[in-house]
Design a protein around this motif. Structure first.
Motif, PDB file in Angstrom:
ATOM      1  N   PHE A  37       0.843  -1.202   0.000  1.00 54.21           N
ATOM      2  CA  PHE A  37       0.000   0.000   0.000  1.00 54.21           C
ATOM      3  C   PHE A  37       0.875   1.247   0.000  1.00 54.21           C
ATOM      4  N   GLY A  38       1.874   1.277   0.878  1.00 52.06           N
ATOM      5  CA  GLY A  38       2.766   2.424   0.917  1.00 52.06           C
ATOM      6  C   GLY A  38       3.505   2.609  -0.389  1.00 52.06           C
ATOM      7  N   ARG A  39       3.934   1.507  -0.972  1.00 57.75           N
ATOM      8  CA  ARG A  39       4.672   1.572  -2.243  1.00 57.75           C
ATOM      9  C   ARG A  39       3.815   2.184  -3.341  1.00 57.75           C
ATOM     10  N   VAL A  40       2.601   1.695  -3.511  1.00 60.33           N
ATOM     11  CA  VAL A  40       1.766   2.186  -4.608  1.00 60.33           C
ATOM     12  C   VAL A  40       1.220   3.584  -4.314  1.00 60.33           C
ATOM     13  N   PHE A  41       1.013   3.918  -3.035  1.00 62.77           N
ATOM     14  CA  PHE A  41       0.516   5.252  -2.685  1.00 62.77           C
ATOM     15  C   PHE A  41       1.541   6.318  -3.071  1.00 62.77           C
ATOM     16  N   PHE A  42       2.769   6.150  -2.589  1.00 63.46           N
ATOM     17  CA  PHE A  42       3.804   7.139  -2.895  1.00 63.46           C
ATOM     18  C   PHE A  42       4.271   7.021  -4.347  1.00 63.46           C
ATOM     19  N   GLY A  43       4.220   5.798  -4.893  1.00 63.11           N
ATOM     20  CA  GLY A  43       4.569   5.621  -6.291  1.00 63.11           C
ATOM     21  C   GLY A  43       3.594   6.346  -7.202  1.00 63.11           C
ATOM     22  N   ALA A  44       2.296   6.253  -6.896  1.00 61.38           N
ATOM     23  CA  ALA A  44       1.279   6.912  -7.712  1.00 61.38           C
ATOM     24  C   ALA A  44       1.434   8.433  -7.656  1.00 61.38           C
ATOM     25  N   VAL A 211       8.327   5.890   1.484  1.00 58.41           N
ATOM     26  CA  VAL A 211       8.464   6.972   0.505  1.00 58.41           C
ATOM     27  C   VAL A 211       9.605   6.653  -0.456  1.00 58.41           C
ATOM     28  N   LEU A 212      10.722   6.187   0.098  1.00 61.00           N
ATOM     29  CA  LEU A 212      11.876   5.820  -0.731  1.00 61.00           C
ATOM     30  C   LEU A 212      11.525   4.699  -1.692  1.00 61.00           C
ATOM     31  N   LEU A 213      10.825   3.680  -1.195  1.00 60.52           N
ATOM     32  CA  LEU A 213      10.427   2.538  -2.026  1.00 60.52           C
ATOM     33  C   LEU A 213       9.485   2.987  -3.140  1.00 60.52           C
ATOM     34  N   GLY A 214       8.507   3.814  -2.799  1.00 61.76           N
ATOM     35  CA  GLY A 214       7.513   4.234  -3.783  1.00 61.76           C
ATOM     36  C   GLY A 214       8.042   5.200  -4.821  1.00 61.76           C
ATOM     37  N   VAL A 215       8.851   6.170  -4.371  1.00 63.29           N
ATOM     38  CA  VAL A 215       9.321   7.217  -5.285  1.00 63.29           C
ATOM     39  C   VAL A 215      10.527   6.758  -6.107  1.00 63.29           C
ATOM     40  N   VAL A 216      11.587   6.311  -5.413  1.00 63.25           N
ATOM     41  CA  VAL A 216      12.841   5.991  -6.106  1.00 63.25           C
ATOM     42  C   VAL A 216      12.800   4.617  -6.763  1.00 63.25           C
ATOM     43  N   PHE A 217      12.384   3.588  -5.980  1.00 61.43           N
ATOM     44  CA  PHE A 217      12.490   2.208  -6.451  1.00 61.43           C
ATOM     45  C   PHE A 217      11.249   1.732  -7.215  1.00 61.43           C
ATOM     46  N   THR A 218      10.264   2.615  -7.360  1.00 66.04           N
ATOM     47  CA  THR A 218       9.079   2.267  -8.153  1.00 66.04           C
ATOM     48  C   THR A 218       8.881   3.279  -9.274  1.00 66.04           C
ATOM     49  N   ALA A 219       8.528   4.531  -8.913  1.00 64.32           N
ATOM     50  CA  ALA A 219       8.201   5.531  -9.929  1.00 64.32           C
ATOM     51  C   ALA A 219       9.408   5.923 -10.779  1.00 64.32           C
ATOM     52  N   ILE A 220      10.513   6.292 -10.124  1.00 70.35           N
ATOM     53  CA  ILE A 220      11.697   6.714 -10.874  1.00 70.35           C
ATOM     54  C   ILE A 220      12.294   5.546 -11.659  1.00 70.35           C
ATOM     55  N   ALA A 221      12.349   4.360 -11.025  1.00 76.60           N
ATOM     56  CA  ALA A 221      12.889   3.177 -11.707  1.00 76.60           C
ATOM     57  C   ALA A 221      12.073   2.864 -12.956  1.00 76.60           C
ATOM     58  N   HIS A 222      10.747   2.916 -12.829  1.00 72.06           N
ATOM     59  CA  HIS A 222       9.879   2.640 -13.972  1.00 72.06           C
ATOM     60  C   HIS A 222      10.090   3.686 -15.065  1.00 72.06           C
ATOM     61  N   SER A 223      10.214   4.960 -14.669  1.00 68.03           N
ATOM     62  CA  SER A 223      10.404   6.038 -15.636  1.00 68.03           C
ATOM     63  C   SER A 223      11.709   5.857 -16.403  1.00 68.03           C
TER      64      SER A 223
END
Length: 284
Positions: A37-44, A211-223
């Protein structure tokens, strides 16, 4: 530096980040559903910001596409929850190696949704993958943590294979960032009950890690991965992506002190070789 080399670096960095994401399953002493949940919340939130900067259209063109996003978002939620559950039960190496079996599931699931037929070479890949899995699992006993971790990883692998197939069918008309945004958002909604049903302690450190997992290791990694694919061939990217498990195991050894036994490494090598071959043949 050429655009190709820049794209190559972007893909490598993205896969490196994807491999390191498994560490959070050990660092965060929280249920896997809350972690996701935290991963997808901050990732989104991060993906929405990235799309805003790029001025990319977020609204979908047809109502049926929203239904497709909802289905794939639910599958994504199951995939990530079982992935982190696998790591928490069996360790990072087991979680990543079992996840790497997904090409085998693609082989058998794809004909159910498309007109593609299973070929003899596909069966060979599946058999080789099963041989690797047998080596990884020390005993076919769910009382064993490694076996249970591998079992959770197989569920994660199967749902990722299903997600890959569904993405090709239902959401192929949109960029990877838009798809990721909608799927993260749906997964977040699906996992809201976990916030009230699961037992966990929310600390400043836990929130910072999420926040680190969602932003850096999910959103930024995907981008980075999507951006790199503009310059790098799919075949090359698939080979690099096979290194995700290798990177993850190395990170687990360095940061967690996890030392896989020889049998696990041998089985993992066989599974990764089968996955790499499947990716190369598919994109050839």
């Amino acid at each position: 530096m050429s655009n190709y080399n820049i794209g190559l670096i972007q893909v490598h960095i993205a896969v490196l980040l994807f491999g390191a994401a498994g560490l959070f399953g050990e660092w965060l002493e929280m249920p896997s559903s809350v972690i996701v949940f935290g991963r997808v919340f901050f990732g989104a939130l991060a993906l929405l910001a990235i799309l805003g900067v790029r001025r990319e259209r977020v609204l979908l063109r047809q109502a049926s596409h929203y239904r497709g996003m909802m289905v794939t978002g639910v599958v994504l939620a199951v995939h990530w929850v079982t992935f982190f559950q696998s790591i928490q039960v069996g360790g990072v190496a087991i979680g990543l190696i079992s996840y790497a079996t997904f090409p085998m599931f693609v082989i058998f699931l794809d004909p159910l949704f498309t007109r593609n037929r299973i070929q003899r070479r596909d069966v060979v890949v599946a058999v080789v993958t099963i041989v690797g899995a047998v080596l990884v699992v020390p005993a076919f006993d769910l009382a064993n943590d490694v076996t249970r971790g591998f079992a959770w990883g197989l569920v994660s692998s199967a749902t990722f294979a299903l997600l890959s197939i569904l993405n090709k069918i239902s959401v192929a008309d949109y960029s990877g960032l838009v798809v990721a945004l909608y799927q993260d958002a749906v997964a977040m909604v699906v996992l809201i009950p976990a916030l009230f049903l699961a037992e966990y302690t929310l600390t400043v450190q836990n929130v910072a890690l999420l926040v680190l997992l969602g932003v850096v290791f999910t959103a930024i990694a995907h981008s980075l991965f999507i951006q790199g694919l503009r310059e790098v061939r799919a075949q090359t990217a698939s080979i690099i992506a096979s290194l995700e498990s290798v990177y993850g195991i190395v990170f687990a050894f360095v940061f967690l002190g996890e030392r896989p036994v020889l049998r696990t490494l041998l089985g993992g090598a066989i599974i990764l070789a089968a996955a790499a071959y499947s990716s190369i043949r598919k994109n050839a």
